[in-house]
Design a protein around this motif. Structure first.
Motif, PDB file in Angstrom:
ATOM      1  N   GLU A 112       0.825  -1.206   0.000  1.00 30.67           N
ATOM      2  CA  GLU A 112       0.000   0.000   0.000  1.00 30.67           C
ATOM      3  C   GLU A 112       0.860   1.256   0.000  1.00 30.67           C
ATOM      4  O   GLU A 112       0.597   2.208  -0.739  1.00 30.67           O
ATOM      5  CB  GLU A 112      -0.913   0.020   1.233  1.00 30.67           C
ATOM      6  CG  GLU A 112      -2.129  -0.870   1.140  1.00 30.67           C
ATOM      7  CD  GLU A 112      -3.016  -0.762   2.367  1.00 30.67           C
ATOM      8  OE1 GLU A 112      -4.059  -1.431   2.397  1.00 30.67           O
ATOM      9  OE2 GLU A 112      -2.651  -0.010   3.295  1.00 30.67           O
ATOM     10  N   ARG A 113       1.882   1.241   0.836  1.00 35.06           N
ATOM     11  CA  ARG A 113       2.762   2.407   0.932  1.00 35.06           C
ATOM     12  C   ARG A 113       3.498   2.642  -0.385  1.00 35.06           C
ATOM     13  O   ARG A 113       3.618   3.787  -0.850  1.00 35.06           O
ATOM     14  CB  ARG A 113       3.757   2.202   2.071  1.00 35.06           C
ATOM     15  CG  ARG A 113       4.739   3.346   2.273  1.00 35.06           C
ATOM     16  CD  ARG A 113       4.038   4.606   2.690  1.00 35.06           C
ATOM     17  NE  ARG A 113       5.003   5.675   2.949  1.00 35.06           N
ATOM     18  CZ  ARG A 113       4.658   6.933   3.145  1.00 35.06           C
ATOM     19  NH1 ARG A 113       3.388   7.290   3.136  1.00 35.06           N
ATOM     20  NH2 ARG A 113       5.572   7.847   3.392  1.00 35.06           N
ATOM     21  N   ALA A 114       3.999   1.575  -0.993  1.00 39.15           N
ATOM     22  CA  ALA A 114       4.697   1.716  -2.265  1.00 39.15           C
ATOM     23  C   ALA A 114       3.765   2.283  -3.340  1.00 39.15           C
ATOM     24  O   ALA A 114       4.162   3.150  -4.133  1.00 39.15           O
ATOM     25  CB  ALA A 114       5.271   0.362  -2.711  1.00 39.15           C
ATOM     26  N   CYS A 115       2.535   1.809  -3.375  1.00 40.69           N
ATOM     27  CA  CYS A 115       1.571   2.322  -4.355  1.00 40.69           C
ATOM     28  C   CYS A 115       1.230   3.781  -4.081  1.00 40.69           C
ATOM     29  O   CYS A 115       1.047   4.578  -5.013  1.00 40.69           O
ATOM     30  CB  CYS A 115       0.309   1.462  -4.356  1.00 40.69           C
ATOM     31  SG  CYS A 115       0.558  -0.213  -5.002  1.00 40.69           S
ATOM     32  N   ASP A 116       1.135   4.150  -2.802  1.00 41.15           N
ATOM     33  CA  ASP A 116       0.903   5.557  -2.458  1.00 41.15           C
ATOM     34  C   ASP A 116       2.011   6.445  -3.019  1.00 41.15           C
ATOM     35  O   ASP A 116       1.751   7.528  -3.566  1.00 41.15           O
ATOM     36  CB  ASP A 116       0.855   5.722  -0.932  1.00 41.15           C
ATOM     37  CG  ASP A 116      -0.515   5.422  -0.349  1.00 41.15           C
ATOM     38  OD1 ASP A 116      -0.586   5.119   0.855  1.00 41.15           O
ATOM     39  OD2 ASP A 116      -1.513   5.507  -1.090  1.00 41.15           O
ATOM     40  N   ILE A 117       3.246   5.999  -2.890  1.00 40.03           N
ATOM     41  CA  ILE A 117       4.371   6.801  -3.372  1.00 40.03           C
ATOM     42  C   ILE A 117       4.350   6.885  -4.894  1.00 40.03           C
ATOM     43  O   ILE A 117       4.591   7.947  -5.484  1.00 40.03           O
ATOM     44  CB  ILE A 117       5.705   6.224  -2.872  1.00 40.03           C
ATOM     45  CG1 ILE A 117       5.750   6.273  -1.349  1.00 40.03           C
ATOM     46  CG2 ILE A 117       6.879   7.002  -3.446  1.00 40.03           C
ATOM     47  CD1 ILE A 117       6.969   5.599  -0.751  1.00 40.03           C
ATOM     48  N   GLU A 118       4.074   5.752  -5.561  1.00 35.17           N
ATOM     49  CA  GLU A 118       3.985   5.768  -7.025  1.00 35.17           C
ATOM     50  C   GLU A 118       2.930   6.780  -7.477  1.00 35.17           C
ATOM     51  O   GLU A 118       3.160   7.554  -8.419  1.00 35.17           O
ATOM     52  CB  GLU A 118       3.622   4.372  -7.539  1.00 35.17           C
ATOM     53  CG  GLU A 118       4.689   3.310  -7.313  1.00 35.17           C
ATOM     54  CD  GLU A 118       5.651   3.187  -8.467  1.00 35.17           C
ATOM     55  OE1 GLU A 118       5.945   4.201  -9.118  1.00 35.17           O
ATOM     56  OE2 GLU A 118       6.099   2.058  -8.719  1.00 35.17           O
ATOM     57  N   LEU A 119       1.775   6.788  -6.825  1.00 33.55           N
ATOM     58  CA  LEU A 119       0.735   7.751  -7.186  1.00 33.55           C
ATOM     59  C   LEU A 119       1.203   9.172  -6.924  1.00 33.55           C
ATOM     60  O   LEU A 119       0.965  10.080  -7.727  1.00 33.55           O
ATOM     61  CB  LEU A 119      -0.543   7.455  -6.392  1.00 33.55           C
ATOM     62  CG  LEU A 119      -1.312   6.183  -6.768  1.00 33.55           C
ATOM     63  CD1 LEU A 119      -2.429   5.921  -5.765  1.00 33.55           C
ATOM     64  CD2 LEU A 119      -1.882   6.299  -8.180  1.00 33.55           C
ATOM     65  N   ALA A 120       1.873   9.395  -5.799  1.00 30.61           N
ATOM     66  CA  ALA A 120       2.326  10.735  -5.458  1.00 30.61           C
ATOM     67  C   ALA A 120       3.405  11.228  -6.406  1.00 30.61           C
ATOM     68  O   ALA A 120       3.556  12.432  -6.606  1.00 30.61           O
ATOM     69  CB  ALA A 120       2.851  10.770  -4.019  1.00 30.61           C
TER      70      ALA A 120
END
Length: 608
Positions: A173-181
């Protein structure tokens, strides 16, 4: 495995817990058979370096149905486990009998679970999004399939596996959050589709997926996904989606601009407003499908930036020099040569001298077409409304006409323009300095590999590292792709990587999980911006002898001479009249490959 491991290039014996329980040494992996010793080993490894009580181990082996001789059977099981260790060359000291139970002496080098948690902690401590994301992705690669699939312990699957699974999902989840950001919405879609389908009970994955779909222009698919989630929650649990999903649906229905994605402060130490087109570790490998974003905020340094000392010093001096007009710096050169990275690093170096802020604009749409000046200007401060000198970074400019109307917005400030083209007309009309970037020299390439791989790995194979730089043509993008491959395969020798890459250049200079990091795609996008006749001229250069291209290489007609000029202006050739042109080796190999693929396609269409 065992005593011959060093001769085969192996290393320390490792235990793999994040998947089927295995013992590995070098490239050899042995998946243990389902048995009581396997359950015992798993129970010990789940608590690395800690005393595991006898009672816990008994429950792991027999759950609540323990035989009367359970304690004696446990001792027998430990002996069997030690024999397995001897068989595979594991030191007997790794399992230690202590008062009250047993302890496994393992660390990040010998147990993947410890390595995973170490990387996650390092990610939390990283000072930038790229650094955090890199460590999280490395941690996620350690998971190798169904957790403890070959371990028959009911208790471990009931009490321990859910907690481990939660650790992985939080990391994902955290990795996907960063990719989106970071604006990499299209790239993260594959991971989000899989995560949302495999874990339908976690609304956050569905929320991320819907957001990514909407940000990449797929509004109808985003709404359809929301309806699917809502229907499932209603049918299975009798509840509605949570407030974040409901707010997201309302924004999509209204066609709102979601604004820059931000990382939840509670989720980690880093707060990000989605950056403008970032350096992305590579010179000019851009994300297809990224939205146009502008940042007026601190610019982070480019990760592992090395080389370009002379250009960097000159650009910094020019940007910090006060002048009544606009200071203009043009960076041009071949695709993947490092223009964007240098521009962003110089913006980072000088940002304190621009109190009005640093604005970064990607000057092409996701499909490669150019932004109009009006589209770009909509994201810039109006002339005279800033709080001081401003710096404008216009990335991937295609024509001088894109830039000219934007320069009044930074009167008294500065602008860095990156382009594959020389933009001679812009320089002629507005002055400024021009830096035509070439490939890195061997020392700079070695520095880049050292910064990316670590000094130890390069020092272990110095000659192979130099060969790797040669195979990559000393292009920053190619070097970073090769370094990423080595980093994600810690057992891969540099020498073997060089041999594998050289067998199929430049096709193998690509990363499967990131379309931006692909030399063929970056070169292909540059080539397809040209007219078909200039594309064909480029393909013909693949058969030229050597890297020097005479001015009459394609003939003596005016059109043949114009073709070489067009290719040089597009960054696909260097130098030029009155002397010969020059083509980079990597580009020549690509030209030859393009010609072969074209000829093969034409042959396939000939009727028989």
């Amino acid at each position: 495995m065992g005593r011959d491991a060093d001769a085969r290039g192996g290393g320390r014996v490792r235990f793999q817990l994040l998947g089927p329980l295995s013992i590995a040494e070098g490239h050899d992996v042995v998946v243990l058979k389902p048995s009581k010793p396997s359950s015992l080993l798993a129970a010990l490894l789940l608590h690395p370096g800690s005393v595991v009580s006898t009672g816990y181990l008994l429950r792991a082996l027999w759950d609540e149905d323990q035989p009367a001789t359970a304690r004696a059977a446990l001792q027998s099981c430990v002996l069997r486990l030690r024999r397995i260790f001897v068989k595979y060359g594991v030191s007997g000291d790794v399992i230690e009998a202590v008062p009250g139970g047993y302890r496994m002496n393992v660390d990040a080098g010998t147990l993947d679970l410890v390595r995973f948690r170490t990387l996650v902690r390092a990610a939390d401590a990283a000072g930038d999004a790229e650094g955090e994301l890199y460590r999280l992705k490395e941690a996620l690669t350690l998971w190798q399939g169904p957790l403890l699939a070959n371990v028959p312990s009911l208790m471990l699957h009931r009490d321990e596996v859910p907690g481990l699974t939660e650790e992985r999902l939080r990391t994902l989840e955290r990795a996907c959050d960063i990719e989106l950001a970071l604006g990499r919405c299209r790239q993260v879609l594959v991971d989000l589709w899989e995560a949302a389908r495999r874990h339908p009970g976690r609304e956050r994955f569905s929320e991320q997926l819907i957001e990514a779909l909407y940000r990449t222009g797929r509004q109808s698919e985003a709404l359809a996904e929301y309806r699917t989630v809502k229907g499932r929650l209603k049918e299975e649990l009798g509840i509605d989606p949570g407030p974040p999903l409901q707010r997201l649906e309302l924004s999509i229905l209204r066609g709102d601009d979601l604004g820059p994605p931000a990382l939840d402060q509670a989720a980690g130490p880093l707060e990000l407003a989605a950056p403008a087109r970032s350096a992305d570790l590579a010179a000019d490998g851009r994300t297809e499908g990224e939205e146009v974003r502008v940042a007026a905020r601190p610019v982070p340094p480019v990760p592992a930036f090395t080389g370009r000392s002379a250009e960097r010093a000159d650009i910094t001096a020019r940007l910090t020099e006060r002048s009544p007009g606009t200071t203009l710096v043009v960076l041009s050169g071949a695709p993947g040569i490092g223009k964007t990275a240098l521009a962003r690093q110089c913006a980072h170096d000088t940002q304190d001298t621009f109190p009005g802020g640093v604005f970064v604009v990607a000057m092409t749409h996701p499909d490669g077409t150019a932004l109009t000046p009006a589209e770009a200007a909509a994201h810039l401060p109006r002339p005279g409304t800033g709080d001081g000198r401003t710096l404008l970074v216009l990335d991937d400019v295609t024509t001088a006409d894109q830039v000219r109307p934007l320069l009044p917005a930074v009167t008294g400030g500065a602008a860095i323009v990156t382009s594959r083209r020389g933009l001679a007309g812009l320089v002629a009309s507005h002055g400024g300095s021009v830096h035509r970037l070439s490939t890195l020299d061997p020392a700079e390439s070695r520095q880049l590999l050292t910064a990316a791989l670590g000094a130890g790995r390069v020092a272990a194979e110095p000659d192979a590292a130099d060969e790797l730089a040669d195979v990559c043509g000393h292009f920053p993008l190619s070097l970073r792709i090769a370094a990423a491959r080595l980093l994600t395969r810690p057992g891969l020798r540099v020498e073997d990587c060089v041999r594998w890459l050289a067998e199929d250049l430049p096709a193998r200079l690509s990363l499967a999980d990131d379309p931006r990091m692909s030399v063929p795609q970056v070169l292909g996008r540059a080539l397809h911006r040209l007219e078909p006749r200039w594309q064909e001229a480029f393909r013909l250069l693949g058969d030229q002898e050597g890297l020097l291209v005479p001015v009459h290489a394609l003939g003596h007609s005016p059109e043949a001479e114009e073709a070489l000029e067009r290719l040089a202006d597009a960054g696909l050739l260097e130098e030029g009249p009155p002397g010969p042109y020059r083509i980079h080796l990597l580009l020549k190999i690509y030209a030859r490959r393009q010609a072969r693929d074209r000829d093969g396609g034409e042959a396939a269409t000939v009727p028989h």
